[in-house]
Design a protein around this motif. Structure first.
Motif, mmCIF file in Angstrom:
data_model
loop_
_atom_site.group_PDB
_atom_site.id
_atom_site.type_symbol
_atom_site.label_atom_id
_atom_site.label_comp_id
_atom_site.label_asym_id
_atom_site.label_seq_id
_atom_site.Cartn_x
_atom_site.Cartn_y
_atom_site.Cartn_z
ATOM 1 N N ALA A 93 4.333 2.698 2.430
ATOM 2 C CA ALA A 93 4.193 1.362 1.852
ATOM 3 C C ALA A 93 4.169 1.423 0.327
ATOM 4 C CB ALA A 93 2.918 0.696 2.374
ATOM 5 N N VAL A 94 3.509 2.435 -0.206
ATOM 6 C CA VAL A 94 3.431 2.571 -1.664
ATOM 7 C C VAL A 94 4.781 2.969 -2.234
ATOM 8 C CG1 VAL A 94 2.300 3.792 -3.559
ATOM 9 C CG2 VAL A 94 0.995 3.185 -1.507
ATOM 10 N N ALA A 95 5.440 3.930 -1.576
ATOM 11 C CA ALA A 95 6.761 4.354 -2.036
ATOM 12 C C ALA A 95 7.753 3.196 -2.010
ATOM 13 C CB ALA A 95 7.266 5.508 -1.173
ATOM 14 N N ASP A 96 7.700 2.384 -0.959
ATOM 15 C CA ASP A 96 8.591 1.220 -0.874
ATOM 16 C C ASP A 96 8.271 0.198 -1.958
ATOM 17 O OD1 ASP A 96 9.829 2.367 1.268
ATOM 18 O OD2 ASP A 96 8.747 1.199 2.790
ATOM 19 N N ALA A 97 6.976 -0.025 -2.205
ATOM 20 C CA ALA A 97 6.583 -0.987 -3.226
ATOM 21 C C ALA A 97 7.100 -0.570 -4.597
ATOM 22 C CB ALA A 97 5.061 -1.137 -3.250
#
Length: 668
Positions: free
Chosen positions: A425-429
């Protein structure tokens, strides 16, 4: 965009503007106490009343949205009578202690009562009294003077993010207080002193020291962190009595960190005011001639390869250039500026800058903090990061020890390996963000491999793109970016300290290290701090308020400060010391005044020749690298004692005793 008519003048203002802002755009002066441009609107002092056509009564202009076609009057008899009535109410309970009030001469209530008051009162009732409140060692309270504008409350909640000030009671019994009457724990708490329009909140260390018209005001640059806050140095005679912020929307807005505001009393304590030479193992006072002669004897016959230098965290660019030139005449180019051991790639200037800019970081929609504590390393950067985060307009993630940054931060863990193993989720954000930003601090950069791993992550998420550069290095030292621009990077302080081939070591204000044992050591600095422990010769230098100098902040902004007072005793400006010493050593430096020195700087480093300028750099060199592993240690454990001036400050010692120590005890 609505068009209004203000006192017969038609103005057009942006949508969402208030009537007060429209009046200011038309050149009309509107008095106010509770309204402040950088705080939410309270509308509770009613001093900004104006008359609007067809309105049944005067309107509080700060809370009234500007609308197309409004006709506003600011000087009619009706408006004057309304303002006089408001002022009369405000003064019912206000004490008549202006002669002993530290706000005298800078008091909004004084000024506006003269301009808008009746000059008399019809009230004969006894004035109320309010018990004093305790807000810590920095803010003095005389709450009987309070007019309940709530600026301090709104600042604490909205800007500082420390909800420790509020109102209790109602009506005449309302009081502004710190909850539980404990010291305010914010690193920017001193700004409520500037915000208070009366004398209810004043500077406790400055109490009864001087009147504002007695002070000489000099523009300077704060060196307590790497933000480069613009300041006004208030001095009388040889002493600096106070430091206040100077407005610069691109840097510090109109705020100042507590350390920058209050640590100046350390300028007069533990000062080096004469040269010293170590004789038979003991430091003895000496003349400049004797000190220079001792240096000449200590360097006699020594090759340049055996000489090294270390620069400190508070140095001006001029001092470091003269230092570099002096060592160059001795055949040495081994000068290190990274006292904290940070690993930084200096092959491109953008590699070590806060490239988004101090104001530009507010535009970031996803921010990843890597080994950094902005609240204590750069409080005013933390204030900017908070602006969008509290409104839910940006997401902040962190790798490092879990901290309270005053806004919602999702901590991913204290393992450096998280850089290569971000949650999906963080990498996508980060990858899908319009303006992603990585803020990496000195805590991470002291760990080998972290710099390269963070840059690799930046390459993966397209951190540098058209119109946006999200690579940000958050420095803690005011002198660091200037030193890196000058190329003062060797093989590290630890390597120099451990190298037995180093027979002579020059320390220019370097107090955060223990190097020097075993080598002939010359210390050039302001205080009897850590750097003098092993010094064989001590040369007293000028502090940041005692010299004209150039500092480069973390975003690469070149700024100049002026001299407010002269150095104490026999202390001299750093660059003049190097110029005089070079003549004794046989190779005089080619400049005799600061103009000549600055001409030499502009010749080799043209981007350092301007003032209040930022030279736009190309994007950093981002490359793939593996992330290291292990916990990240933050560089600042005690916000109040990070440099020799702060460590000499009685005020900062009080902050440790009354703020930091109770916080640490509560955490345990």
């Amino acid at each position: 965009m609505p068009k209004l008519t203000i006192d017969g003048i038609e103005v057009e203002v942006p949508a969402g503007a208030t009537v007060l802002q429209a009046c200011e755009a038309a050149g009309a002066e509107i008095p106010r106490f509770c309204y402040h441009e950088r705080l939410s609107i309270a509308g509770n002092c009613r001093m900004c009343l104006v008359e609007i056509e067809k309105a049944p009564k005067p309107v509080a202009s700060c809370a009234m949205p500007a609308a197309d076609g409004q006709v506003v009057f600011t000087t009619t008899p009706k408006v004057r009578k309304a303002r006089e009535g408001v002022m009369e109410f405000l003064l019912i309970n206000h004490p008549l202690d202006c002669p002993i009030c530290d706000q005298g001469g800078e008091c909004d209530l004084q000024d506006q009562s003269i301009a808008y008051g009746k000059g008399f009162t019809r009230y004969q009732e006894n004035k109320r009294a309010v018990t004093e409140k305790f807000m810590g060692p920095l803010v003095k309270t005389i709450m009987t003077r309070c007019i309940h504008c709530t600026r301090c409350v709104r600042f604490a909640e909205e800007v500082a993010g420390v909800e420790e000030i509020g109102a209790v009671g109602r009506g005449e019994n309302m009081q502004i207080t710190s909850y539980l009457e404990k010291a305010i724990t914010s690193e920017v708490s001193g700004n409520i002193i500037d915000l208070c329009p009366v004398g209810a909140l004043t500077s406790k260390p400055y109490a009864f020291q001087a009147r504002p018209w007695e002070l000489k005001k000099t523009d300077g640059i704060d060196v307590m962190d790497a933000v480069g806050s613009n300041i006004v140095i208030g001095s009388r005679g040889p002493a600096v009595l106070r430091v206040t912020p100077r407005i610069n929307d691109d840097v510090n807005e109109e705020w100042l960190s507590d350390k920058g505001r209050f640590a100046h009393d350390g300028l007069s304590e533990r000062r080096l005011d004469r040269p010293y030479v170590r004789t038979n193992g003991k430091l003895e006072p000496a003349t400049w001639t004797e000190a220079f002669a001792a240096i000449r004897r200590g360097l006699d016959g020594m090759p340049g390869s055996a000489i090294a230098g270390i620069t400190g965290d508070l140095c001006a660019v001029e001092d470091m250039v003269a230092f570099k030139d002096l060592l160059g005449t001795l055949g040495s180019a081994r000068i290190e500026s990274r006292q904290d051991g940070a690993v930084i790639d200096t092959s491109a200037r953008a590699n070590y800058l806060f490239n988004s800019g101090l104001s530009g970081i507010e535009d970031a929609d996803v921010v990843l903090l890597v080994g950094v504590d902005p609240r204590r390393e750069a409080p005013l950067v933390n204030v900017r990061l908070r602006k969008k985060a509290v409104r839910g307009l940006s997401k902040v993630y962190g790798i490092g020890p879990t901290l309270d940054l005053t806004y919602k931060t999702e901590w991913l863990g204290d393992d450096a390996a998280q850089l290569a193993n971000l949650p999906a989720a963080v990498a996508d954000a980060l990858a899908t963000a319009e303006r992603p930003a990585i803020v990496i601090g000195m805590g991470a950069l002291r760990q080998p491999g972290m710099y390269a791993a963070a840059q690799a992550l930046g390459a993966n998420i397209n951190l540098v793109r058209e119109g946006w550069n999200g690579w940000n290095v958050l420095h803690t030292a005011a002198a660091r970016v200037g030193a890196l621009d000058l190329g003062l990077v060797a093989d590290g302080v630890a390597a120099i300290a451990a190298d037995t081939s180093v027979k002579a070591l020059f320390l220019l204000g370097a107090d955060e290290i223990t190097a020097g044992a075993g080598a002939f050591t010359v210390y050039i600095g302001t205080h009897g701090d850590h750097g003098v422990r092993h010094a064989d010769v001590i040369l007293p230098a000028a502090a940041y308020t005692e010299k004209a100098g150039t500092w480069v902040n973390m975003e690469g902004r070149v700024q100049r400060g002026l001299r407010a007072v002269f150095p104490p005793g026999e202390a001299r400006e750093d660059w003049t010391i190097f110029r005089a010493l070079s003549a004794v050593l046989g190779t005089p430096l080619p400049y005799d005044d600061i103009a000549g020195l600055r001409a030499r700087i502009s010749g080799e480093w043209p981007h350092l020749a301007g003032s209040d300028t930022v030279v736009v750099s190309a994007g950093p060199v981002l490359a793939a690298a593996a992330a290291p592993s292990g916990p990240i240690a933050l560089p600042i454990s005690n916000y109040y004692l990070t440099n020799p001036i702060a460590r000499a400050s009685d005020t900062m010692a009080e902050c440790v005793a009354q703020i930091l120590t109770p916080m640490q005890e509560a955490a345990e």
